[in-house]
Design a protein around this motif. Structure first.
Motif, PDB file in Angstrom:
ATOM      1  N   SER A 186       0.809  -1.223   0.000  1.00  0.00           N
ATOM      2  CA  SER A 186       0.000   0.000   0.000  1.00  0.00           C
ATOM      3  C   SER A 186       0.842   1.272   0.000  1.00  0.00           C
ATOM      4  O   SER A 186       0.335   2.343  -0.307  1.00  0.00           O
ATOM      5  CB  SER A 186      -0.941   0.016   1.209  1.00  0.00           C
ATOM      6  N   MET A 187       2.134   1.170   0.369  1.00  0.00           N
ATOM      7  CA  MET A 187       3.001   2.347   0.356  1.00  0.00           C
ATOM      8  C   MET A 187       4.042   2.281  -0.758  1.00  0.00           C
ATOM      9  O   MET A 187       5.000   3.054  -0.774  1.00  0.00           O
ATOM     10  CB  MET A 187       3.693   2.501   1.710  1.00  0.00           C
ATOM     11  N   GLU A 188       3.896   1.330  -1.680  1.00  0.00           N
ATOM     12  CA  GLU A 188       4.811   1.280  -2.821  1.00  0.00           C
ATOM     13  C   GLU A 188       4.692   2.598  -3.597  1.00  0.00           C
ATOM     14  O   GLU A 188       3.597   3.148  -3.720  1.00  0.00           O
ATOM     15  CB  GLU A 188       4.425   0.120  -3.751  1.00  0.00           C
ATOM     16  N   SER A 229       5.602   7.925  -4.933  1.00  0.00           N
ATOM     17  CA  SER A 229       4.192   7.537  -4.922  1.00  0.00           C
ATOM     18  C   SER A 229       3.829   6.892  -6.252  1.00  0.00           C
ATOM     19  O   SER A 229       4.318   7.297  -7.315  1.00  0.00           O
ATOM     20  CB  SER A 229       3.325   8.771  -4.679  1.00  0.00           C
ATOM     21  N   ALA A 230       2.965   5.882  -6.211  1.00  0.00           N
ATOM     22  CA  ALA A 230       2.609   5.153  -7.430  1.00  0.00           C
ATOM     23  C   ALA A 230       1.100   5.114  -7.609  1.00  0.00           C
ATOM     24  O   ALA A 230       0.337   5.213  -6.650  1.00  0.00           O
ATOM     25  CB  ALA A 230       3.159   3.733  -7.374  1.00  0.00           C
ATOM     26  N   THR A 231       0.674   4.945  -8.858  1.00  0.00           N
ATOM     27  CA  THR A 231      -0.736   4.745  -9.162  1.00  0.00           C
ATOM     28  C   THR A 231      -0.830   3.978 -10.475  1.00  0.00           C
ATOM     29  O   THR A 231       0.169   3.817 -11.195  1.00  0.00           O
ATOM     30  CB  THR A 231      -1.481   6.089  -9.254  1.00  0.00           C
ATOM     31  N   ASP A 232      -2.022   3.497 -10.786  1.00  0.00           N
ATOM     32  CA  ASP A 232      -2.193   2.691 -11.997  1.00  0.00           C
ATOM     33  C   ASP A 232      -2.319   3.575 -13.233  1.00  0.00           C
ATOM     34  O   ASP A 232      -3.024   4.591 -13.216  1.00  0.00           O
ATOM     35  CB  ASP A 232      -3.440   1.816 -11.873  1.00  0.00           C
ATOM     36  N   LEU A 266      -8.366   6.168 -13.906  1.00  0.00           N
ATOM     37  CA  LEU A 266      -9.181   6.822 -12.882  1.00  0.00           C
ATOM     38  C   LEU A 266     -10.397   5.973 -12.537  1.00  0.00           C
ATOM     39  O   LEU A 266     -11.019   5.389 -13.426  1.00  0.00           O
ATOM     40  CB  LEU A 266      -9.628   8.206 -13.349  1.00  0.00           C
ATOM     41  N   GLU A 267     -10.687   5.904 -11.242  1.00  0.00           N
ATOM     42  CA  GLU A 267     -11.884   5.218 -10.765  1.00  0.00           C
ATOM     43  C   GLU A 267     -12.930   6.285 -10.433  1.00  0.00           C
ATOM     44  O   GLU A 267     -12.964   6.833  -9.333  1.00  0.00           O
ATOM     45  CB  GLU A 267     -11.549   4.391  -9.518  1.00  0.00           C
ATOM     46  N   ASN A 268     -13.774   6.601 -11.409  1.00  0.00           N
ATOM     47  CA  ASN A 268     -14.733   7.686 -11.227  1.00  0.00           C
ATOM     48  C   ASN A 268     -16.119   7.210 -10.803  1.00  0.00           C
ATOM     49  O   ASN A 268     -16.976   8.012 -10.434  1.00  0.00           O
ATOM     50  CB  ASN A 268     -14.860   8.495 -12.527  1.00  0.00           C
ATOM     51  N   HIS A 274      -3.885   3.333  -5.831  1.00  0.00           N
ATOM     52  CA  HIS A 274      -4.926   2.413  -6.270  1.00  0.00           C
ATOM     53  C   HIS A 274      -4.802   1.042  -5.619  1.00  0.00           C
ATOM     54  O   HIS A 274      -5.584   0.128  -5.929  1.00  0.00           O
ATOM     55  CB  HIS A 274      -4.898   2.259  -7.793  1.00  0.00           C
ATOM     56  N   ARG A 275      -3.828   0.882  -4.713  1.00  0.00           N
ATOM     57  CA  ARG A 275      -3.643  -0.416  -4.048  1.00  0.00           C
ATOM     58  C   ARG A 275      -3.642  -0.238  -2.535  1.00  0.00           C
ATOM     59  O   ARG A 275      -2.965  -0.980  -1.835  1.00  0.00           O
ATOM     60  CB  ARG A 275      -2.316  -1.056  -4.483  1.00  0.00           C
TER      61      ARG A 275
END
Length: 527
Positions: free
Chosen positions: A158-160, A330-333, A397-399, A486-487
């Motif tokens: 979760s902190m990757e 910080s990471a995101t999809d 994005l998760e809208n 996103h995780r």
């Protein structure tokens, strides 16, 4: 080490040598030492060294950070031996209850100064030597773990990519001030459950209220370890792997769908669904509760502090109307598409400098088709991909509104992980007006975290039996989010983190492992 940490270390050192001063003054008189010297911090220890005949270098060792505390305590134990106090309980009293023990023996007329010769003549049994050494080691390690720092292992991604799975950290308890355990009667070195026996490691016979010494507030963007707020109620079967509130919500949604054609009135439908869901969950599972200090430890970044207003728009976090700090790691999809003749693979990405985790259950690299991929990236890694020929990179994005998202009341709001808020973070001493739109967000803080009786009837709110249209908060609250946006199960799912849940700040990576030591992460500070 911050100035605040250093201040706390010095202050605790002073308290250790000053708290027994009243009793020491009486004992100094019996030993022929002027009583006023007992009131001068560290000078009193110098006089103790002279009286015991121990080597003078021990006086200087007590100024070592943290370790010096135990040297000062040991010297106090050595001093009571000069008065014939050799029992195990006498030494426990001198070490742990000096503020009471020293005045007690100082006022006892039967207690006489016997001098160093009495210590030389006294012989401990071998068993007693081992007991003393073992007890001292356990007490010292426990005090350090509770009040100074604690080892912590990163269990999830979760902190990757700030913190990696199997990073081993030291968590500083001094940064925000040492928190006194709510449940002081507990087995050392385990958190809430005894291994093998699978039983509680603590008892609530004594339950202390929230107290934090030398408190300092959490700052924006600190990486913080805290007790899981939604971990107050759990099932014995699943524990925090599948929290009670998630199980309950899932069952409520199932009951809602089943009863939808049978009950026309929406308010009645929701009420019946909730009641039936609770009855089923309480029948199918063994429900248990945990005190604050024994709830599961989580680690996230504090993105907003008490009094802030947060909002997430198109996946971008805003704090008080300004774009929030984003860690470079910080990471995101991202959704990545390539030209028809271009195929990506994880080996190529790693060679380009993109870090991908090796967790098969939650992979960073997913291929959807011949030319379509979902990849978990930091912004810098996304830039690397954008520079590759034939590659298009867009942020995923998760809208769509998600009923699992805080405050989990779709009748009021329906937010998502990337479209959220605005939401105000409660601040100690601040007063809010209670209304239909905001009680879903603040009810749990008022009722559960601040321990108030809450009742709603006839369209009115009653707090502790009195009708209330407003409420003044007793604690500061924080908003925690994982750098791997996103995780991460974080405040977007379960809301505010109260100040009494804060354990400490993530300080240093002392070890890291992934099929071998990750040497480049050793002794790396955490930002």
């Amino acid at each position: 080490m911050s100035l605040h940490d250093l201040f706390i270390i010095i202050l605790i050192s002073l308290l250790i040598v000053e708290l027994p001063a009243f009793g020491l003054a009486k004992l100094f008189e019996k030993a022929g030492i002027p009583s006023w010297k007992a009131w001068v911090p560290f000078y009193n220890i110098w006089e103790i060294l002279k009286a015991t005949g121990l080597k003078k270098h021990w006086f200087y060792w007590q100024f070592l950070p943290v370790a010096g505390w135990f040297i000062s305590i040991w010297l106090l134990v050595e001093f009571v031996k000069l008065f014939g106090k050799f029992s195990f309980l006498d030494h426990v009293g001198a070490a742990l209850l000096s503020v009471l023990y020293f005045p007690y023996i100082g006022a006892d007329k039967k207690v006489k100064f016997l001098g160093p010769q009495a210590v030389k003549n006294h012989k401990k049994t071998t068993v007693r030597e081992w007991i003393d050494a073992g007890v001292f080691a356990v007490v010292a390690a426990t005090l350090i773990r509770v009040f100074v720092f604690e080892a912590y292992t990163i269990p999830t991604g979760s902190m990757e990519k700030t913190l990696l799975v199997n990073d081993f950290l030291f968590v500083s308890k001094l940064t925000y001030g040492p928190r006194i355990p709510n449940t002081p009667l507990a087995i050392p070195f385990v958190h809430h459950t005894l291994p093998v026996f699978n039983t509680k490691s603590y008892t609530e016979i004594i339950h202390l209220p929230y107290t934090r010494w030398f408190a300092s507030p959490v700052k924006r963007n600190d990486v913080v370890v805290f007790n899981f707020p939604a971990g107050d109620t759990l099932t014995k079967e699943l524990d925090s792997q599948d929290p009670y509130y998630d199980i309950l919500q899932s069952e409520e949604m199932r009951q809602y769908q089943q009863l939808k054609g049978q009950i026309a009135n929406e308010a009645e439908l929701q009420a019946v669904s909730k009641q039936k869901a609770r009855e089923i969950v309480w029948s199918d599972y063994t429900i248990m509760t945990r005190p604050v200090d024994k709830r599961e430890n989580y680690i996230k970044r504090c993105v907003a502090i008490a009094g802030d207003t947060i909002q997430i728009v198109d996946g971008i976090l805003y704090v008080n109307g300004q774009k929030a700090f984003i860690s470079p790691t910080s990471a995101t999809d991202y959704m990545v598409t390539t030209a028809s003749n271009r195929i990506l693979n994880d080996d190529e990405l790693r060679e380009a400098g993109i870090r991908l985790n090796s967790d098969e259950r939650n992979p960073d690299f997913i291929q959807y088709g011949a030319n379509s991929y979902q990849i978990n990236l930091s912004e810098a890694e996304a830039d690397i991909l954008r520079k590759m020929p034939g590659v298009t990179v867009t942020r995923k994005l998760e809208n769509v509104g998600d009923p699992r998202i805080f405050p989990r009341d779709t009748a009021v709001v329906l937010w998502s992980v990337d479209e959220f808020g605005p939401l105000w973070i409660p601040k100690k001493g601040a007063t809010i007006q209670l209304n239909v739109k905001n009680i879903a967000c603040y009810k749990r803080a008022i009722k559960v975290y601040e321990n108030n009786d809450w009742e709603e009837r006839d369209g009115k709110i009653f707090i502790n039996g009195k009708e209330a249209t407003s409420y003044t908060f007793k604690m500061n609250y924080y908003w925690m989010m994982g750098d791997n946006r996103h995780r991460s199960q974080d405040s977007r799912f379960w809301g505010f983190v109260p100040e009494d849940h804060v354990v400490g700040s993530a300080w240093l990576i002392w070890m890291s492992w992934d099929h071998g030591v990750r040497w480049n992460r050793m002794f790396k500070s955490i930002h």
